[in-house]
Design a protein around this motif. Structure first.
Motif, PDB file in Angstrom:
ATOM      1  N   GLU A  34       0.834  -1.199   0.000  1.00  0.00           N
ATOM      2  CA  GLU A  34       0.000   0.000   0.000  1.00  0.00           C
ATOM      3  C   GLU A  34       0.876   1.260   0.000  1.00  0.00           C
ATOM      4  O   GLU A  34       1.842   1.347   0.742  1.00  0.00           O
ATOM      5  N   ASP A  35       0.522   2.233  -0.805  1.00  0.00           N
ATOM      6  CA  ASP A  35       1.265   3.501  -0.860  1.00  0.00           C
ATOM      7  C   ASP A  35       0.989   4.369   0.365  1.00  0.00           C
ATOM      8  O   ASP A  35       1.769   5.251   0.684  1.00  0.00           O
ATOM      9  N   THR A  36      -0.111   4.143   1.029  1.00  0.00           N
ATOM     10  CA  THR A  36      -0.501   4.991   2.155  1.00  0.00           C
ATOM     11  C   THR A  36       0.160   4.567   3.472  1.00  0.00           C
ATOM     12  O   THR A  36      -0.117   5.159   4.502  1.00  0.00           O
ATOM     13  N   PHE A  37       1.027   3.579   3.441  1.00  0.00           N
ATOM     14  CA  PHE A  37       1.621   3.058   4.668  1.00  0.00           C
ATOM     15  C   PHE A  37       2.366   4.136   5.449  1.00  0.00           C
ATOM     16  O   PHE A  37       2.288   4.197   6.660  1.00  0.00           O
ATOM     17  N   PHE A  38       3.101   5.000   4.766  1.00  0.00           N
ATOM     18  CA  PHE A  38       3.927   6.003   5.443  1.00  0.00           C
ATOM     19  C   PHE A  38       3.214   7.335   5.667  1.00  0.00           C
ATOM     20  O   PHE A  38       3.770   8.243   6.259  1.00  0.00           O
ATOM     21  N   ASP A  39       1.968   7.464   5.232  1.00  0.00           N
ATOM     22  CA  ASP A  39       1.232   8.727   5.377  1.00  0.00           C
ATOM     23  C   ASP A  39       0.830   9.010   6.819  1.00  0.00           C
ATOM     24  O   ASP A  39       0.901  10.138   7.276  1.00  0.00           O
ATOM     25  N   ASN A  40       0.388   8.006   7.536  1.00  0.00           N
ATOM     26  CA  ASN A  40      -0.099   8.180   8.891  1.00  0.00           C
ATOM     27  C   ASN A  40       0.782   7.391   9.865  1.00  0.00           C
ATOM     28  O   ASN A  40       0.774   6.164   9.846  1.00  0.00           O
ATOM     29  N   PRO A  41       1.535   8.075  10.734  1.00  0.00           N
ATOM     30  CA  PRO A  41       2.436   7.351  11.638  1.00  0.00           C
ATOM     31  C   PRO A  41       1.697   6.441  12.623  1.00  0.00           C
ATOM     32  O   PRO A  41       2.206   5.395  13.007  1.00  0.00           O
ATOM     33  N   PHE A  42       0.492   6.842  13.029  1.00  0.00           N
ATOM     34  CA  PHE A  42      -0.280   6.001  13.949  1.00  0.00           C
ATOM     35  C   PHE A  42      -0.731   4.716  13.275  1.00  0.00           C
ATOM     36  O   PHE A  42      -0.716   3.643  13.869  1.00  0.00           O
ATOM     37  N   GLN A  43      -1.114   4.831  12.021  1.00  0.00           N
ATOM     38  CA  GLN A  43      -1.510   3.654  11.270  1.00  0.00           C
ATOM     39  C   GLN A  43      -0.296   2.742  11.063  1.00  0.00           C
ATOM     40  O   GLN A  43      -0.403   1.522  11.186  1.00  0.00           O
ATOM     41  N   SER A  44       0.844   3.334  10.778  1.00  0.00           N
ATOM     42  CA  SER A  44       2.068   2.551  10.598  1.00  0.00           C
ATOM     43  C   SER A  44       2.411   1.790  11.873  1.00  0.00           C
ATOM     44  O   SER A  44       2.726   0.603  11.840  1.00  0.00           O
ATOM     45  N   PHE A  45       2.349   2.490  13.022  1.00  0.00           N
ATOM     46  CA  PHE A  45       2.640   1.846  14.298  1.00  0.00           C
ATOM     47  C   PHE A  45       1.654   0.714  14.570  1.00  0.00           C
ATOM     48  O   PHE A  45       2.050  -0.373  15.003  1.00  0.00           O
ATOM     49  N   ALA A  46       0.383   0.947  14.332  1.00  0.00           N
ATOM     50  CA  ALA A  46      -0.648  -0.073  14.570  1.00  0.00           C
ATOM     51  C   ALA A  46      -0.417  -1.296  13.689  1.00  0.00           C
ATOM     52  O   ALA A  46      -0.570  -2.437  14.140  1.00  0.00           O
ATOM     53  N   LEU A  47      -0.037  -1.071  12.446  1.00  0.00           N
ATOM     54  CA  LEU A  47       0.196  -2.185  11.544  1.00  0.00           C
ATOM     55  C   LEU A  47       1.432  -2.995  11.949  1.00  0.00           C
ATOM     56  O   LEU A  47       1.430  -4.224  11.907  1.00  0.00           O
ATOM     57  N   ILE A  48       2.481  -2.303  12.357  1.00  0.00           N
ATOM     58  CA  ILE A  48       3.695  -2.991  12.801  1.00  0.00           C
ATOM     59  C   ILE A  48       3.414  -3.761  14.092  1.00  0.00           C
ATOM     60  O   ILE A  48       3.806  -4.920  14.241  1.00  0.00           O
ATOM     61  N   PHE A  49       2.702  -3.128  15.023  1.00  0.00           N
ATOM     62  CA  PHE A  49       2.348  -3.790  16.274  1.00  0.00           C
ATOM     63  C   PHE A  49       1.476  -5.016  16.013  1.00  0.00           C
ATOM     64  O   PHE A  49       1.687  -6.074  16.614  1.00  0.00           O
ATOM     65  N   SER A  50       0.517  -4.885  15.113  1.00  0.00           N
ATOM     66  CA  SER A  50      -0.352  -6.027  14.801  1.00  0.00           C
ATOM     67  C   SER A  50       0.448  -7.154  14.147  1.00  0.00           C
ATOM     68  O   SER A  50       0.164  -8.331  14.374  1.00  0.00           O
ATOM     69  N   SER A  51       1.443  -6.812  13.345  1.00  0.00           N
ATOM     70  CA  SER A  51       2.286  -7.838  12.729  1.00  0.00           C
ATOM     71  C   SER A  51       3.060  -8.611  13.788  1.00  0.00           C
ATOM     72  O   SER A  51       3.145  -9.844  13.736  1.00  0.00           O
ATOM     73  N   MET A  52       3.628  -7.906  14.755  1.00  0.00           N
ATOM     74  CA  MET A  52       4.384  -8.563  15.811  1.00  0.00           C
ATOM     75  C   MET A  52       3.476  -9.433  16.679  1.00  0.00           C
ATOM     76  O   MET A  52       3.825 -10.556  17.032  1.00  0.00           O
ATOM     77  N   LEU A  53       2.298  -8.906  16.999  1.00  0.00           N
ATOM     78  CA  LEU A  53       1.353  -9.663  17.794  1.00  0.00           C
ATOM     79  C   LEU A  53       0.892 -10.922  17.056  1.00  0.00           C
ATOM     80  O   LEU A  53       0.813 -12.006  17.637  1.00  0.00           O
ATOM     81  N   MET A  54       0.643 -10.771  15.764  1.00  0.00           N
ATOM     82  CA  MET A  54       0.215 -11.909  14.962  1.00  0.00           C
ATOM     83  C   MET A  54       1.313 -12.973  14.925  1.00  0.00           C
ATOM     84  O   MET A  54       1.037 -14.167  15.046  1.00  0.00           O
TER      85      MET A  54
END
Length: 140
Positions: A34-54
């Motif tokens: 997704e191109d929008t990954f770096f647009d929102n830092p909170f979304q980026s953090f949430a996605l990285i956190f969800s990846s680690m949790l998963m």
């Protein structure tokens, strides 16, 4: 029964880690697609956190369920080892869940707790094995 060596257990864990990391790799691929990954830092953090949790949850349930049902993961099968109760009967799901819950302690110290407990016990048990009452032996 012959207890599984530290080397076989390590090799089996490496194979299992590669299998569980494949799940994370797929997740990360779709994140960066997704191109929008770096647009929102909170979304980026949430996605990285969800990846680690998963990754943690997939690893926990992968080990717990496979060891609880069949006594071995794919890595353990390749290395010729199996998890049994300490009376050498078939492992069950509750023992598998408890055994792998203690991996959290092992991970905090980069598996040094596991190495020390394996070498220090007569049955080559890591902390999770001691708590759950299981052993890892060579498969017949």
């Amino acid at each position: 029964y012959e207890f599984a060596s530290l080397w076989r257990r390590f090799l089996a864990d490496c194979i299992d880690t590669c299998i569980t990391m494949a799940t994370l790799a797929l997740h990360v691929y779709f994140l960066f697609k997704e191109d929008t990954f770096f647009d929102n830092p909170f979304q980026s953090f949430a996605l990285i956190f969800s990846s680690m949790l998963m990754m943690m949850l997939v690893g926990y349930f992968y080990h717990s369920l496979l060891e609880g049902i069949w006594g071995k993961t794919i890595g353990k099968k390749v290395c010729g080892i199996i998890v049994l109760k300490d009376d050498f009967t078939k492992c069950n799901i509750s023992k598998g869940l408890l055994r792998n819950l203690m991996r959290i302690v092992d991970l905090f110290f980069y598996y040094w707790v596991a190495v020390v407990s394996i070498v220090a016990t007569m049955k080559w048990q890591r902390l999770g094995d001691i708590v759950a009452g299981t052993v890892v032996v060579r498969d017949r």
